[in-house]
Design a protein around this motif. Structure first.
Motif, mmCIF file in Angstrom:
data_model
loop_
_atom_site.group_PDB
_atom_site.id
_atom_site.type_symbol
_atom_site.label_atom_id
_atom_site.label_comp_id
_atom_site.label_asym_id
_atom_site.label_seq_id
_atom_site.Cartn_x
_atom_site.Cartn_y
_atom_site.Cartn_z
ATOM 1 N N ASP A 177 0.915 -1.080 -0.037
ATOM 2 C CA ASP A 177 -0.030 0.107 -0.020
ATOM 3 C C ASP A 177 0.849 1.276 -0.053
ATOM 4 O O ASP A 177 2.051 1.244 0.166
ATOM 5 C CB ASP A 177 -1.079 0.132 1.199
ATOM 6 N N GLN A 178 0.336 2.390 -0.111
ATOM 7 C CA GLN A 178 1.009 3.629 -0.410
ATOM 8 C C GLN A 178 1.591 3.982 0.907
ATOM 9 O O GLN A 178 2.828 4.468 0.812
ATOM 10 C CB GLN A 178 -0.177 4.770 -1.041
ATOM 11 N N GLU A 179 0.957 3.922 2.095
ATOM 12 C CA GLU A 179 1.695 3.995 3.389
ATOM 13 C C GLU A 179 2.878 3.414 3.470
ATOM 14 O O GLU A 179 3.919 3.954 3.903
ATOM 15 C CB GLU A 179 0.717 3.551 4.456
ATOM 16 N N TYR B 122 4.769 1.964 1.368
ATOM 17 C CA TYR B 122 5.700 2.672 0.291
ATOM 18 C C TYR B 122 6.282 4.062 0.675
ATOM 19 O O TYR B 122 7.489 4.218 0.635
ATOM 20 C CB TYR B 122 5.151 3.081 -1.202
ATOM 21 N N ASP B 123 5.405 4.802 1.073
ATOM 22 C CA ASP B 123 5.804 6.254 1.545
ATOM 23 C C ASP B 123 6.785 6.083 2.874
ATOM 24 O O ASP B 123 7.768 7.023 3.065
ATOM 25 C CB ASP B 123 4.862 7.217 2.007
ATOM 26 N N ARG B 124 6.986 5.177 3.721
ATOM 27 C CA ARG B 124 7.700 5.366 4.816
ATOM 28 C C ARG B 124 9.065 4.654 4.661
ATOM 29 O O ARG B 124 9.581 4.402 5.704
ATOM 30 C CB ARG B 124 6.887 4.578 6.082
ATOM 31 N N THR B 125 9.301 3.832 3.527
ATOM 32 C CA THR B 125 10.415 3.328 2.908
ATOM 33 C C THR B 125 11.264 4.323 2.541
ATOM 34 O O THR B 125 10.861 5.289 1.799
ATOM 35 C CB THR B 125 10.170 2.180 1.996
ATOM 36 N N ALA C 265 13.725 6.653 0.335
ATOM 37 C CA ALA C 265 13.579 6.850 -1.061
ATOM 38 C C ALA C 265 14.763 6.004 -1.647
ATOM 39 O O ALA C 265 14.579 5.480 -2.890
ATOM 40 C CB ALA C 265 13.822 8.435 -1.544
ATOM 41 N N ARG D 20 13.525 2.498 -2.066
ATOM 42 C CA ARG D 20 12.613 2.449 -3.216
ATOM 43 C C ARG D 20 13.273 2.443 -4.510
ATOM 44 O O ARG D 20 13.000 1.662 -5.324
ATOM 45 C CB ARG D 20 11.732 3.496 -2.998
ATOM 46 N N ASN D 21 14.132 3.483 -4.775
ATOM 47 C CA ASN D 21 14.852 3.664 -5.783
ATOM 48 C C ASN D 21 15.527 2.667 -6.456
ATOM 49 O O ASN D 21 15.353 2.184 -7.371
ATOM 50 C CB ASN D 21 15.553 5.052 -5.877
ATOM 51 N N ALA E 267 9.287 -2.455 0.480
ATOM 52 C CA ALA E 267 8.625 -1.234 1.114
ATOM 53 C C ALA E 267 7.117 -1.816 1.919
ATOM 54 O O ALA E 267 6.223 -1.284 1.604
ATOM 55 C CB ALA E 267 8.022 -0.346 -0.129
#
Length: 115
Positions: A11-13, A15-18, A20, A23-24, A97
């Motif tokens: 989920d986005q949550e 993903y966002d707390r991982t 950058a 994630r990249n 993530a």
């Protein structure tokens, strides 16, 4: 080479707390897998199809199964064995993530549809 179906959940949550950078790196790993021929895509909205006794097609919008995390995407990968398949998906966005990736061996008619 054996094939595997992977299902990524996230989920986005999460993903966002991982961070950058992580994630990249995961997205770069996905890009490499795709360049190497992995069939990969983002999940759209599902439709259930039933045709019991081949009498009448019925469709229902939405998933059959529910999960705490939404399905984010699918891939068909080739790997020597389950261990290699796990290694391949362990660096993908859903895996890093705060999501999860299922890895399913895919047996075809050529395999006799047996594990």
């Amino acid at each position: 080479m054996p094939k595997f179906v992977t299902i990524g959940y996230g989920d986005q949550e999460g993903y966002d707390r991982t961070p950058a950078a992580i994630r990249n790196a995961a997205h770069a790993h996905d890009a490499k897998l795709q360049n190497d021929g992995v069939l990969m895509g983002i999940a759209g909205k599902p439709v259930l199809v039933r045709n019991h006794d081949a009498a009448r097609v019925e469709t229902t919008n939405g998933p059959f199964m529910k999960s705490p995390l939404p399905i984010a995407g699918f891939a068909i990968i080739e790997a020597a064995d389950m261990a290699e398949a796990i290694d391949m998906v362990s660096r993908t966005p859903c895996a890093v993530a705060h999501g999860v990736v299922e890895v399913w061996p895919l047996f075809t008619n050529a395999d006799g549809c047996k594990p």
